[in-house]
Design a protein around this motif. Structure first.
Motif, PDB file in Angstrom:
ATOM      1  N   THR A  68       0.830  -1.205   0.000  1.00 16.49           N
ATOM      2  CA  THR A  68       0.000   0.000   0.000  1.00 16.49           C
ATOM      3  C   THR A  68       0.863   1.253   0.000  1.00 16.49           C
ATOM      4  OG1 THR A  68      -1.803  -1.156   1.128  1.00 16.49           O
ATOM      5  CG2 THR A  68      -1.810   1.249   1.238  1.00 16.49           C
ATOM      6  N   ASN A 121       0.660   4.438  -2.462  1.00 17.52           N
ATOM      7  CA  ASN A 121       0.560   5.812  -1.955  1.00 17.52           C
ATOM      8  C   ASN A 121       1.667   6.704  -2.501  1.00 17.52           C
ATOM      9  OD1 ASN A 121      -1.731   5.271  -0.456  1.00 17.52           O
ATOM     10  ND2 ASN A 121      -0.603   4.793   1.417  1.00 17.52           N
ATOM     11  N   VAL A 173      -8.787   4.603  -8.078  1.00 12.39           N
ATOM     12  CA  VAL A 173      -8.437   3.758  -6.948  1.00 12.39           C
ATOM     13  C   VAL A 173      -9.709   3.227  -6.284  1.00 12.39           C
ATOM     14  CG1 VAL A 173      -7.196   3.604  -4.749  1.00 12.39           C
ATOM     15  CG2 VAL A 173      -6.376   5.165  -6.527  1.00 12.39           C
ATOM     16  N   THR A 207     -10.400   1.137  -2.796  1.00  9.96           N
ATOM     17  CA  THR A 207      -9.720   0.635  -1.600  1.00  9.96           C
ATOM     18  C   THR A 207     -10.616  -0.323  -0.826  1.00  9.96           C
ATOM     19  OG1 THR A 207     -10.509   2.472  -0.257  1.00  9.96           O
ATOM     20  CG2 THR A 207      -8.416   2.775  -1.402  1.00  9.96           C
ATOM     21  N   GLN A 208     -10.006  -1.007   0.112  1.00 11.84           N
ATOM     22  CA  GLN A 208     -10.752  -1.929   0.964  1.00 11.84           C
ATOM     23  C   GLN A 208     -11.685  -1.175   1.894  1.00 11.84           C
ATOM     24  OE1 GLN A 208      -8.235  -4.167   3.567  1.00 11.84           O
ATOM     25  NE2 GLN A 208      -9.867  -5.512   4.294  1.00 11.84           N
ATOM     26  N   ASP A 209     -11.177  -0.101   2.497  1.00  6.10           N
ATOM     27  CA  ASP A 209     -11.951   0.701   3.445  1.00  6.10           C
ATOM     28  C   ASP A 209     -12.637   1.833   2.671  1.00  6.10           C
ATOM     29  OD1 ASP A 209     -13.039   1.852   5.677  1.00  6.10           O
ATOM     30  OD2 ASP A 209     -11.196   2.873   6.286  1.00  6.10           O
ATOM     31  N   THR A 210     -13.754   1.500   2.060  1.00  7.07           N
ATOM     32  CA  THR A 210     -14.446   2.471   1.213  1.00  7.07           C
ATOM     33  C   THR A 210     -15.193   3.472   2.077  1.00  7.07           C
ATOM     34  OG1 THR A 210     -14.714   0.854  -0.534  1.00  7.07           O
ATOM     35  CG2 THR A 210     -16.163   2.767  -0.597  1.00  7.07           C
ATOM     36  N   GLN A 243     -18.909  -0.718  -1.381  1.00  2.00           N
ATOM     37  CA  GLN A 243     -17.863  -1.104  -2.319  1.00  2.00           C
ATOM     38  C   GLN A 243     -18.353  -1.011  -3.758  1.00  2.00           C
ATOM     39  OE1 GLN A 243     -15.039  -1.237  -1.157  1.00  2.00           O
ATOM     40  NE2 GLN A 243     -13.805  -3.017  -1.649  1.00  2.00           N
ATOM     41  N   ASP A 264      -7.098  -1.935  -4.416  1.00  3.49           N
ATOM     42  CA  ASP A 264      -6.505  -2.308  -3.124  1.00  3.49           C
ATOM     43  C   ASP A 264      -7.565  -3.047  -2.324  1.00  3.49           C
ATOM     44  OD1 ASP A 264      -5.143  -2.576  -0.790  1.00  3.49           O
ATOM     45  OD2 ASP A 264      -4.683  -0.452  -0.526  1.00  3.49           O
ATOM     46  N   GLU A 265      -7.529  -4.392  -2.429  1.00  3.66           N
ATOM     47  CA  GLU A 265      -8.558  -5.226  -1.789  1.00  3.66           C
ATOM     48  C   GLU A 265      -9.948  -4.781  -2.241  1.00  3.66           C
ATOM     49  OE1 GLU A 265      -7.982  -7.818  -0.035  1.00  3.66           O
ATOM     50  OE2 GLU A 265      -5.893  -7.633   0.573  1.00  3.66           O
ATOM     51  N   ALA A 266     -10.127  -4.583  -3.547  1.00  2.00           N
ATOM     52  CA  ALA A 266     -11.335  -3.942  -4.071  1.00  2.00           C
ATOM     53  C   ALA A 266     -12.597  -4.761  -3.864  1.00  2.00           C
ATOM     54  CB  ALA A 266     -11.151  -3.660  -5.561  1.00  2.00           C
TER      55      ALA A 266
END
Length: 615
Positions: free
Chosen positions: A406, A410, A444, A446-449, A514, A532-534
């Motif tokens: 990650t 970044n 992008v 991400t996992q933490d949407t 998500q 990223d962990e989509a």
């Protein structure tokens, strides 16, 4: 009339408020003040003049009273109006017309022209500067505390500036008037007023520095309270899931108690100021009255002078109380401003170069050239990493947690400044292009949407604000979000794409958030795609459907995918295996399994992979 005064300043339309690059507010207290006040110089100059006029008119009232009493005692009743009609007309004009007009002008300038406009001008410009800070800036502080400082600093600057402009005239004009008028009649009458001024100066000299420090401490504690309270509200689900309400109470109560102690200390000082001032005022009034009566009794002054001296002294005492309130407000606000400057007057850590160009992405080739980065630590997280991702290539980043996957993404997005090496996109060093154009070329998921507290439509269109309704719906359909969106209804009865998602998208499930995020990326359609962990928040059935959409989305794009669930990226063109900030293996899924290295070890530790090892 109101619109006339309101039109003198546009909070969001002033030159500095719309400049392409917001100007950083200076770090010194006085320069910080001047940075904002200078943008409204005509208004504060007008307030200064109006305050002087009102003070002069107020000071004239005791003079009129003295003249009136003198006329009453020295003029025969039948000749009173004939001999004093000019005095009476002037007095009536000042009291009924001129003074109210001056006060009205002062109020229109301060309340209508300055308060809302200057307050929100400061807030807007502060926000524009703060929102351009680097991502680590926001990671290192409470969002609630940052917002509190931005919102509180505006009214604090405005109010302390108004108080400084208006308070100075109250005490100066009344004091000079009293000393001048009474001194011309009998110098002895100046003694109580001069003694009071000396005592007042000593009192302020003792109180003000201490009040400034204690006010700053109180303001700091208030911001900490806001930060912890907002932190608890933002993470309320975690608080409740872990049944930690009592723990959270203790966590917040601790800063409430600190704020209470700081506030009490400040209030003790203010109470000391006001009690001392009341005693000084009483001594001045009694002393002036005694000396005036004694001077009248001895024949040195007439009754008119006595009638003028007592109201003048009372006026100074009243003004002193008002000025003391203004002074305490000023220094209470100074504490807020000094604390706010810790957030607002900070230089932006990561800025575009003066000659930064727009990134032009044609093919999407990415090259990491001997990059080094370690968050400022001596032992860097990434040391001398080089990696070439060809245009249109789909690569997966694999590795244990903390391997630097990650962080690498970044750095590509330039959320941090490299400590060594360079990153090239289509041959262009990203350090020499604008951050906005760089991030505009990269999509992008991400996992933490986290979604914006706006409508579904606004969240999807955030990827391309000019998109049509049909394009927004098409993106939602490709992300398999359209069907559940049509069934949404928020707390105000708005449905479908008009429904609000709540703070950070709290009204939606993780999988729904998500899919909205994927729809947003589909609409943006940038040439470089980062996953990223989509699909980590999706169930297997939805993930299979989404994978089809992602496969179509990845066509003709350069793709970097991160996933701990290796089965989701095993079909990538190439897998990059990272360990401790270095690339340790590269190859296809089959090649890496056959090699029997770190990737093979990670694969065998996981269960549920749907790709046959012999593939």
């Amino acid at each position: 009339m109101f619109r006339f005064f309101e039109s003198f300043l546009s909070p969001t339309g002033a030159p500095q408020a719309v400049a392409a690059r917001p100007v950083q507010p200076p770090e010194g207290l006085l320069p910080f003040y001047w940075h904002f006040i200078s943008q409204a110089k005509p208004l504060f100059a007008a307030l200064f003049v109006a305050g002087f006029g009102v003070s002069i008119l107020d000071a004239s009232v005791p003079w009129f009273i003295g003249r009136l009493v003198r006329a009453i005692t020295s003029t025969p009743r039948d000749l009173f109006f004939a001999e004093n009609h000019l005095l009476l007309v002037a007095m009536v004009a000042v009291v009924l017309l001129v003074r109210p007009a001056a006060i009205a002008s002062q109020n229109m300038i301060s309340h209508v022209a300055i308060m809302a406009n200057v307050t929100n001008m400061i807030r807007w410009q502060s926000h524009r500067h703060v929102v351009r800070q680097s991502w680590p800036f926001f990671q290192n502080d409470f969002a609630g505390r940052i917002a509190s400082r931005v919102m509180d600093t505006g009214p604090a600057v405005r109010q302390s500036a108004i108080a400084s402009v208006t308070a100075i005239w109250g005490i100066v004009v009344y004091g000079v008037t009293a000393l001048t008028v009474l001194g011309r009649v009998d110098a002895v009458l100046m003694i109580p007023i001069l003694a009071w001024f000396c005592s007042y100066a000593v009192l302020l000299r003792f109180i003000v520095p201490r009040l400034r420090d204690r006010s700053k401490r109180t303001s700091e504690m208030k911001s900490l309270v806001v930060g912890r309270v907002v932190d608890g509200y933002t993470n309320i689900l975690t608080v409740k899931l872990f049944a930690r309400l009592a723990h959270e109470d203790r966590h917040v109560r601790d800063v409430f108690d600190q704020h209470t102690r700081a506030y009490r200390s400040q209030m003790r000082l203010m109470a000391t100021l006001f009690m001392s001032l009341q005693a000084m005022n009483a001594l001045m009034l009694v002393g002036e009255t005694t000396l005036a009566v004694m001077a009248w009794q001895s024949g040195r002054v007439d009754v008119g002078t006595v009638a003028m001296a007592i109201p003048l002294t009372w006026q100074i005492a009243s003004a002193a109380g008002w000025v003391a309130v203004q002074v305490t407000d000023i220094f209470e606000n100074l504490g807020t401003i000094q604390e706010g400057m810790m957030t607002i007057a900070r230089p932006i850590a990561l800025t575009d170069r003066e000659d930064a160009a727009e990134l032009a992405v044609g093919r999407g080739e990415i090259r990491f050239d001997a990059i080094r980065f370690g968050y400022g630590r001596e032992a860097g997280l990434i040391e001398g990493l080089s990696l070439h991702i060809r245009a249109g290539e789909k690569v997966g980043l694999v590795g244990r947690s903390g391997a630097g996957k990650t962080t690498l993404v970044n750095l590509l997005l330039r959320f941090h400044e490299l400590e060594g090496g360079r990153i090239l996109v289509d041959g262009q060093d990203i350090a020499g292009v604008t951050q906005e154009s760089l991030r505009g070329a990269v999509s992008v998921v991400t996992q933490d949407t986290s979604l914006l507290h706006r409508s579904i439509r606004d969240n999807i269109a955030f990827g391309r604000p000019e998109a049509s309704e049909a394009e927004i719906v098409a993106a939602a359909e490709r992300a398999h979000a359209h069907d559940f969106v049509l069934g949404l209804q928020d707390w105000q009865g708005r449905r479908g794409y008009d429904a609000q998602v709540g703070e950070r998208g709290v009204k939606l499930s993780g999988g729904q958030r998500q899919r909205i995020a994927i729809a947003r990326v589909i609409l943006k359609d940038a040439p470089i795609l980062v996953l990223d962990e989509a699909t980590s928040a999706l169930d297997s059935e939805v993930e299979a459907a989404i994978q089809e959409s992602l496969t179509a989305l990845m066509a003709h794009k350069t793709v970097i995918a991160i996933a701990h669930r290796l089965s989701t990226i095993a079909r990538m063109d190439r897998l990059i295996v990272m360990d401790r900030g270095r690339v340790v293996e590269t190859g296809t899924h089959g090649e890496l399994l056959a090699r029997g290295g770190l990737y093979a070890d990670l694969w065998h530790r996981q269960s549920g992979g749907f790709i046959d090892e012999a593939a």
